[in-house]
Enzyme design. Structure first.
Site, PDB file in Angstrom:
ATOM      1  N   GLY A  49     -11.393 -12.002  -2.673  1.00  0.00           N
ATOM      2  CA  GLY A  49     -10.458 -11.048  -2.087  1.00  0.00           C
ATOM      3  C   GLY A  49     -11.089  -9.739  -1.655  1.00  0.00           C
ATOM      4  O   GLY A  49     -10.410  -8.868  -1.132  1.00  0.00           O
ATOM      5  N   HIS A  50     -12.399  -9.582  -1.864  1.00  0.00           N
ATOM      6  CA  HIS A  50     -13.056  -8.294  -1.577  1.00  0.00           C
ATOM      7  C   HIS A  50     -14.339  -8.506  -0.793  1.00  0.00           C
ATOM      8  O   HIS A  50     -15.417  -8.482  -1.368  1.00  0.00           O
ATOM      9  CB  HIS A  50     -13.362  -7.576  -2.888  1.00  0.00           C
ATOM     10  CG  HIS A  50     -13.559  -6.107  -2.750  1.00  0.00           C
ATOM     11  ND1 HIS A  50     -14.798  -5.542  -2.569  1.00  0.00           N
ATOM     12  CD2 HIS A  50     -12.677  -5.079  -2.770  1.00  0.00           C
ATOM     13  CE1 HIS A  50     -14.672  -4.225  -2.511  1.00  0.00           C
ATOM     14  NE2 HIS A  50     -13.396  -3.923  -2.627  1.00  0.00           N
ATOM     15  N   PHE A  51     -14.356  -8.654   0.385  1.00  0.00           N
ATOM     16  CA  PHE A  51     -13.281  -8.784   1.367  1.00  0.00           C
ATOM     17  C   PHE A  51     -13.506 -10.096   2.115  1.00  0.00           C
ATOM     18  O   PHE A  51     -14.654 -10.399   2.423  1.00  0.00           O
ATOM     19  CB  PHE A  51     -13.324  -7.634   2.377  1.00  0.00           C
ATOM     20  CG  PHE A  51     -13.141  -6.277   1.772  1.00  0.00           C
ATOM     21  CD1 PHE A  51     -11.879  -5.859   1.351  1.00  0.00           C
ATOM     22  CD2 PHE A  51     -14.206  -5.425   1.596  1.00  0.00           C
ATOM     23  CE1 PHE A  51     -11.703  -4.597   0.806  1.00  0.00           C
ATOM     24  CE2 PHE A  51     -14.033  -4.164   1.047  1.00  0.00           C
ATOM     25  CZ  PHE A  51     -12.775  -3.746   0.648  1.00  0.00           C
ATOM     26  N   VAL A  56     -18.100  -7.891  -0.354  1.00  0.00           N
ATOM     27  CA  VAL A  56     -18.704  -6.672  -0.876  1.00  0.00           C
ATOM     28  C   VAL A  56     -18.341  -6.568  -2.354  1.00  0.00           C
ATOM     29  O   VAL A  56     -17.166  -6.704  -2.725  1.00  0.00           O
ATOM     30  CB  VAL A  56     -18.181  -5.420  -0.120  1.00  0.00           C
ATOM     31  CG1 VAL A  56     -18.743  -4.147  -0.725  1.00  0.00           C
ATOM     32  CG2 VAL A  56     -18.511  -5.499   1.360  1.00  0.00           C
TER      33      VAL A  56
END
Length: 143
Positions: A49-51, A56
């Site tokens: 989820g990041h990203f 990252v």
């Protein structure tokens, strides 16, 4: 030289997967200094989820890795054997560049002040010798 393996680290600090961010310790002076490593892989759960499309490592997890590393030289002191080091505060946190899959995060923490049940460390995280993050970390040692 590998001073501590991930198994040794897990015997010292309470963190476990998926939130154990130390893969090995390369340098250690109890009560004073540590250099540890985290191999950042695409399989890390936070990259989902990041990203999406641009993975990252979250800055807060870089700081968590520094905190885990910084607890090691404290907990290797005889006076803190069997205790837990808690993160009690952060100051002067700065992020300099992204950490992405494939990076090896080198975590260096110098303990600059030590009192009865507290310590302050200056932590710097590097990738390929370039500073990616830094923070002043306050530790509270559980009794």
């Amino acid at each position: 030289m590998n001073i501590m393996t991930v198994t040794d680290v897990a015997e010292l600090i309470p963190n476990r997967q998926p939130i154990l961010y130390i893969d090995r310790v390369d340098e250690l002076v109890p009560g004073e200094h540590v250099v540890a490593r985290k191999n950042v892989t695409f399989n890390e759960s936070f990259f989902q989820g990041h990203f999406p499309g641009e993975p990252v490592m979250p800055g807060v997890l870089i700081v968590e890795a520094l905190a885990q590393a910084g607890s090691i030289p404290l907990l290797k002191l005889d006076s803190f054997k069997g205790k837990t080091a808690y993160l009690g505060g952060l100051n002067n946190v700065k992020f300099r560049q992204k950490v992405t899959p494939g990076d090896v995060l080198t975590l260096q923490v110098d303990i600059v002040k030590l009192k009865e049940y507290a310590g302050i460390g200056k932590g710097v995280a590097y990738v390929d010798g370039k500073k990616v993050a830094e923070a002043e970390l306050t530790f509270i040692i559980g009794r």
